[in-house]
Design a protein around this motif. Structure first.
Motif, PDB file in Angstrom:
ATOM      1  N   MET A 125      26.716 -31.069 -22.770  1.00 50.99           N
ATOM      2  CA  MET A 125      26.867 -32.359 -23.460  1.00 50.99           C
ATOM      3  C   MET A 125      27.542 -33.403 -22.588  1.00 50.99           C
ATOM      4  O   MET A 125      27.329 -34.602 -22.771  1.00 50.99           O
ATOM      5  N   HIS A 126      28.378 -32.987 -21.642  1.00 54.51           N
ATOM      6  CA  HIS A 126      29.188 -33.929 -20.873  1.00 54.51           C
ATOM      7  C   HIS A 126      28.841 -33.834 -19.389  1.00 54.51           C
ATOM      8  O   HIS A 126      28.315 -32.819 -18.917  1.00 54.51           O
ATOM      9  N   THR A 127      29.172 -34.891 -18.683  1.00 47.02           N
ATOM     10  CA  THR A 127      28.967 -34.880 -17.234  1.00 47.02           C
ATOM     11  C   THR A 127      30.010 -33.992 -16.567  1.00 47.02           C
ATOM     12  O   THR A 127      31.144 -33.872 -17.078  1.00 47.02           O
ATOM     13  N   PRO A 128      29.695 -33.371 -15.437  1.00 44.74           N
ATOM     14  CA  PRO A 128      30.682 -32.528 -14.754  1.00 44.74           C
ATOM     15  C   PRO A 128      31.939 -33.288 -14.354  1.00 44.74           C
ATOM     16  O   PRO A 128      33.046 -32.730 -14.377  1.00 44.74           O
ATOM     17  N   GLU A 129      31.785 -34.571 -13.989  1.00 44.06           N
ATOM     18  CA  GLU A 129      32.960 -35.350 -13.581  1.00 44.06           C
ATOM     19  C   GLU A 129      33.944 -35.548 -14.728  1.00 44.06           C
ATOM     20  O   GLU A 129      35.158 -35.617 -14.516  1.00 44.06           O
TER      21      GLU A 129
END
Length: 300
Positions: free
Chosen positions: A14-18
């Motif tokens: 769901m989220h970006t790795p950063e």
């Protein structure tokens, strides 16, 4: 219970790795509490923990206690549980100590994870209640695990030791902040006690003269009355006689032998006094013997 998450290469997160590697993802939830469990993982293990904490929460709710709200901050370093208002960290669960995470499909508001305590080495099951985000929070923790595992493989295991050191430093900082907060409270209490103990100079009880029940200063023969000097250091003036003449019930002016002079007597009384003084000058007779009041004259 479901989703004891595993790592899949084709998993879409769901989220970006950063967002999880450099920052964190925050969620709000209700914290039912934590309880010790026998095993580090297992669906039945967390089911028993959820039933136990729900029962305890129903008892507290019947007593009027509300379920506390917390903020969860999820990153590749762990899950922090904070107070939503003061942002004070209540629990810091490092990611490499979390062994199991799951949400409840029968009650979609409930999600849990099991973490090994760094001090007691006991496995604790943390249970939360979120009306809309229980499944999303579980997936976010799974994504954090996936990113942390990839970083572990890239670093050849060195990153784990670094995270342990960082986790130890974070724990130390948390302990120091709690100690500092406690010392501030103690200092505030001491300052309040000091302010109460201080008495203003004008309100000292030792300088106040004791009085009786009628609020009058008692008379003591050991301490004769001394006239208070004036502000310029000179002797105080004698008390002035009142200009208004006070009279008795018969309308006459009261007689005061200490303040009145010769001219103050009425004429009839003054003439009688003059006659008596003349008689004393002439001499008086006691049992036939005459004595003179004049010291120059001898005894007759």
């Amino acid at each position: 219970m479901n989703r004891a998450f595993n790592r899949k290469k084709d998993k879409s997160w769901m989220h970006t790795p950063e967002a999880l590697a450099k920052h964190f993802i925050a969620y709000n939830a209700k914290f039912l509490g934590n309880t010790e469990v026998d095993q580090p993982k297992g669906t039945e293990v967390v089911k028993d923990a959820v039933r136990k904490l729900k029962f305890q929460r129903h008892i507290k709710k019947s007593e009027g206690q509300k379920i506390p709200k917390v903020e969860l901050q999820i990153s590749i370093y762990g899950v922090k549980i904070l107070d939503p208002k003061s942002k004070e960290v209540q629990y810091n669960c490092q990611l490499h100590r979390i062994s199991f995470c799951a949400d409840d499909k029968t009650d979609k508001r409930i999600f849990t994870f099991i973490c090994k305590d760094s001090e007691s080495n006991k496995h604790l099951c943390y249970v939360f209640d979120s009306e809309k985000c229980a499944e999303e929070i579980t997936l976010t923790i799974g994504q954090a695990f996936d990113l942390a595992y990839k970083k572990f493989l890239e670093s050849g295991g060195k990153d784990v030791e670094t995270r342990k050191q960082i986790g130890g430093l974070q724990k130390r900082i948390q302990d120091l902040e709690a100690e500092n907060s406690e010392l501030k409270k103690q200092l505030q209490v001491l300052e309040e006690q000091l302010m109460i103990a201080q008495v203003p100079p004008g309100n000292s009880m030792s300088s106040k003269t004791p009085t009786d029940i009628f609020d009058m200063v008692p008379f003591s023969p050991m301490t004769p009355l001394v006239p208070i000097p004036a502000s310029n250091g000179s002797a105080p003036p004698p008390p002035a006689r009142p200009t208004e003449i006070r009279r008795d019930v018969f309308g006459a002016e009261p007689f005061d032998p200490f303040t009145c002079g010769a001219a103050d007597f009425p004429p009839d009384i003054q003439s009688k006094l003059d006659e008596m003084q003349e008689g004393f000058k002439m001499g008086l007779t006691v049992e036939g013997t005459v004595f003179s009041l004049d010291p120059l004259e001898g005894r007759c």
